[in-house]
Design a protein around this motif. Structure first.
Motif, PDB file in Angstrom:
ATOM      1  N   ASN A  66       0.826  -1.205   0.000  1.00 55.06           N
ATOM      2  CA  ASN A  66       0.000   0.000   0.000  1.00 55.06           C
ATOM      3  C   ASN A  66       0.871   1.271   0.000  1.00 55.06           C
ATOM      4  OD1 ASN A  66      -2.968   0.870   0.370  1.00 55.06           O
ATOM      5  ND2 ASN A  66      -1.780   2.169   1.709  1.00 55.06           N
ATOM      6  N   ALA A  71       3.195   5.661  -3.102  1.00 57.89           N
ATOM      7  CA  ALA A  71       4.389   6.423  -3.492  1.00 57.89           C
ATOM      8  C   ALA A  71       4.480   6.493  -5.017  1.00 57.89           C
ATOM      9  CB  ALA A  71       5.642   5.780  -2.895  1.00 57.89           C
ATOM     10  N   LYS A  73       2.001   6.106  -7.114  1.00 58.40           N
ATOM     11  CA  LYS A  73       0.833   6.814  -7.646  1.00 58.40           C
ATOM     12  C   LYS A  73       0.995   8.335  -7.558  1.00 58.40           C
ATOM     13  CE  LYS A  73      -3.228   6.308  -5.319  1.00 58.40           C
ATOM     14  NZ  LYS A  73      -4.482   5.613  -4.937  1.00 58.40           N
ATOM     15  N   PHE A  74       1.583   8.804  -6.439  1.00 59.05           N
ATOM     16  CA  PHE A  74       1.646  10.247  -6.213  1.00 59.05           C
ATOM     17  C   PHE A  74       3.007  10.869  -6.567  1.00 59.05           C
ATOM     18  CE2 PHE A  74      -1.838   8.820  -3.382  1.00 59.05           C
ATOM     19  CZ  PHE A  74      -2.853   9.580  -3.921  1.00 59.05           C
ATOM     20  N   GLY A 127       3.466  15.366  -2.255  1.00 60.70           N
ATOM     21  CA  GLY A 127       3.451  15.792  -0.859  1.00 60.70           C
ATOM     22  C   GLY A 127       2.040  15.954  -0.311  1.00 60.70           C
ATOM     23  N   ILE A 128       1.962  16.257   0.978  1.00 60.63           N
ATOM     24  CA  ILE A 128       0.664  16.359   1.661  1.00 60.63           C
ATOM     25  C   ILE A 128       0.667  17.644   2.491  1.00 60.63           C
ATOM     26  CG2 ILE A 128      -0.902  15.223   3.311  1.00 60.63           C
ATOM     27  CD1 ILE A 128       0.886  12.629   2.648  1.00 60.63           C
ATOM     28  N   GLU A 141     -10.625   8.934   3.728  1.00 65.26           N
ATOM     29  CA  GLU A 141     -10.099  10.294   3.530  1.00 65.26           C
ATOM     30  C   GLU A 141      -9.133  10.305   2.342  1.00 65.26           C
ATOM     31  OE1 GLU A 141     -10.673  13.201   4.759  1.00 65.26           O
ATOM     32  OE2 GLU A 141     -11.767  12.838   6.617  1.00 65.26           O
ATOM     33  N   SER A 148      -6.453  12.466  -6.544  1.00 67.76           N
ATOM     34  CA  SER A 148      -7.139  11.207  -6.315  1.00 67.76           C
ATOM     35  C   SER A 148      -8.030  10.873  -7.493  1.00 67.76           C
ATOM     36  CB  SER A 148      -7.969  11.265  -5.043  1.00 67.76           C
ATOM     37  OG  SER A 148      -7.113  11.481  -3.954  1.00 67.76           O
ATOM     38  N   THR A 154      -9.366   4.328  -2.928  1.00 64.81           N
ATOM     39  CA  THR A 154     -10.549   4.208  -2.078  1.00 64.81           C
ATOM     40  C   THR A 154     -10.441   5.032  -0.797  1.00 64.81           C
ATOM     41  OG1 THR A 154      -9.529   2.363  -0.934  1.00 64.81           O
ATOM     42  CG2 THR A 154     -10.941   1.830  -2.817  1.00 64.81           C
ATOM     43  N   GLY A 155      -9.238   5.455  -0.429  1.00 64.91           N
ATOM     44  CA  GLY A 155      -9.061   6.156   0.840  1.00 64.91           C
ATOM     45  C   GLY A 155      -9.073   5.200   2.027  1.00 64.91           C
ATOM     46  N   GLY A 157      -6.658   2.461   2.280  1.00 65.29           N
ATOM     47  CA  GLY A 157      -5.368   1.787   2.441  1.00 65.29           C
ATOM     48  C   GLY A 157      -4.618   2.168   3.712  1.00 65.29           C
ATOM     49  N   LEU A 158      -4.488   3.459   3.985  1.00 65.66           N
ATOM     50  CA  LEU A 158      -3.681   3.878   5.135  1.00 65.66           C
ATOM     51  C   LEU A 158      -4.372   3.559   6.462  1.00 65.66           C
ATOM     52  CD1 LEU A 158      -2.214   7.249   3.817  1.00 65.66           C
ATOM     53  CD2 LEU A 158      -0.983   5.104   4.193  1.00 65.66           C
ATOM     54  N   ALA A 159      -5.716   3.606   6.470  1.00 69.73           N
ATOM     55  CA  ALA A 159      -6.445   3.241   7.686  1.00 69.73           C
ATOM     56  C   ALA A 159      -6.180   1.771   8.009  1.00 69.73           C
ATOM     57  CB  ALA A 159      -7.934   3.496   7.492  1.00 69.73           C
TER      58      ALA A 159
END
Ligand code: ADP
Length: 196
Positions: A66, A71, A73-74, A127-128, A141, A148, A154-155, A157-159
Motif C-alpha cells: 500500500n 508512493a 501513484k503520487f 506531498g501532503i 479520507e 485522487s 478508495t481512501g 489503504g492507510l487506515a
C-alpha cells in the motif's frame, strides 16, 4: 478487512520473516510501473539490524504494498522512491516522531525497552498539506481530490495499514512537504510474538 477489524474478527498470525526478502519482493510489485514512469527505486537496509522479524507476513506485505503503490501513484515521472530499514530504540522513536503523531504512536508502542524495526518509504511526489497529514490515516479520507480523481483509490489503504500495525503493537506516521515529497515511517517491535 475494515469490517473484520471493527468486529474484532481480524487475527494476527506471526511467523519469522526475513526483512531483506520482504522488502525486495515488495519493491518488485511496483517496479514495472516505476520503470514505465522513469521513477528510480532503491532499498537501503542497515547492516547492523537483525534480519528476522516476527510478524504476520500477509499483513506486513499488504502494508508495504500500500505504501509503495501510493508512493508510485503520487510521484511524477522521473522521481524516486526509497525503501529503507533499520533498528531503533523506543527513545529514538520518541525523539523523532512528529508532535501530532506522538501521543497515538507512543501509546501503542508501550513502555518496553525492546528494539523496533523501522521501515520507511520516501518519495519525491506531490506531498501532503500540513493540515491534511493526520486525516489520511482515517478511512475514506482522500485529501488531494484532484490527484485522487486523476489516480483513483478508495481512501482505505492507510487506515488499514495503521490498524494492521497497531495489531502488532506498532505504529505509522508521515512527514511531508507539499510538492517535495513524503516519507511514511512504520515501526514494529522485534520481539512481541508472545503478546499477539
Ligand atoms: P487511496 O486508496 O486513496 O490511495 P490511502 O488511504 O492509501 O487511500 O491514502 C489516502 C490519501 O492519502 C490519498 O488519497 C492521498 O490523498 C494521500 N496520500 C497517501 N500516500 C501519499 C503519498 N505518498 N504522497 C501524497 N499523498 C499521499
Amino acid at each position: 478487512d475494515i469490517s473484520k477489524i471493527e468486529s474484532g474478527k481480524m487475527t494476527v498470525t506471526p511467523t519469522d520473516i526475513d526483512i531483506h526478502t520482504i522488502l525486495t519482493s515488495s519493491l518488485t510489485m511496483i517496479r514495472e510501473k516505476a520503470i514505465k514512469h522513469g521513477i528510480e527505486t532503491s532499498v537501503q537496509i542497515d547492516k547492523e539490524m537483525p534480519q528476522i522479524l516476527r510478524a504476520d507476513e500477509r499483513k506486513l506485505k499488504q502494508v508495504l504494498y500500500n505504501l509503495l503503490s501510493n508512493a508510485a501513484k503520487f510521484t511524477d515521472d522521473g522521481g524516486s522512491i526509497t525503501l529503507s530499514a533499520k533498528m531503533v530504540s523506543r527513545n529514538w522513536i520518541e525523539s523523532r516522531v512528529p508532535e501530532i503523531f506522538k501521543v497515538d504512536c507512543l501509546s501503542v508502542l508501550g513502555e518496553s525497552g525492546e528494539p523496533f524495526c523501522l521501515i520507511s518509504v520516501s518519495d519525491t511526489g506531490i506531498g501532503i498539506k500540513l493540515e491534511d497529514i493526520k486525516k489520511i490515516f482515517t478511512a475514506f479520507e482522500q485529501v488531494e481530490s484532484s490527484a485522487s480523481r486523476r489516480y483513483g483509490g478508495t481512501g482505505l489503504g492507510l487506515a488499514l495499514c495503521k490498524s494492521f500495525l497497531e495489531m502488532h503493537h506498532g505504529s505509522i506516521w508521515v512527514e511531508s512537504e507539499l510538492d517535495q515529497g513524503s516519507t511514511f515511517t512504520l515501526v514494529l517491535p522485534y520481539v512481541h510474538a508472545n503478546t499477539i
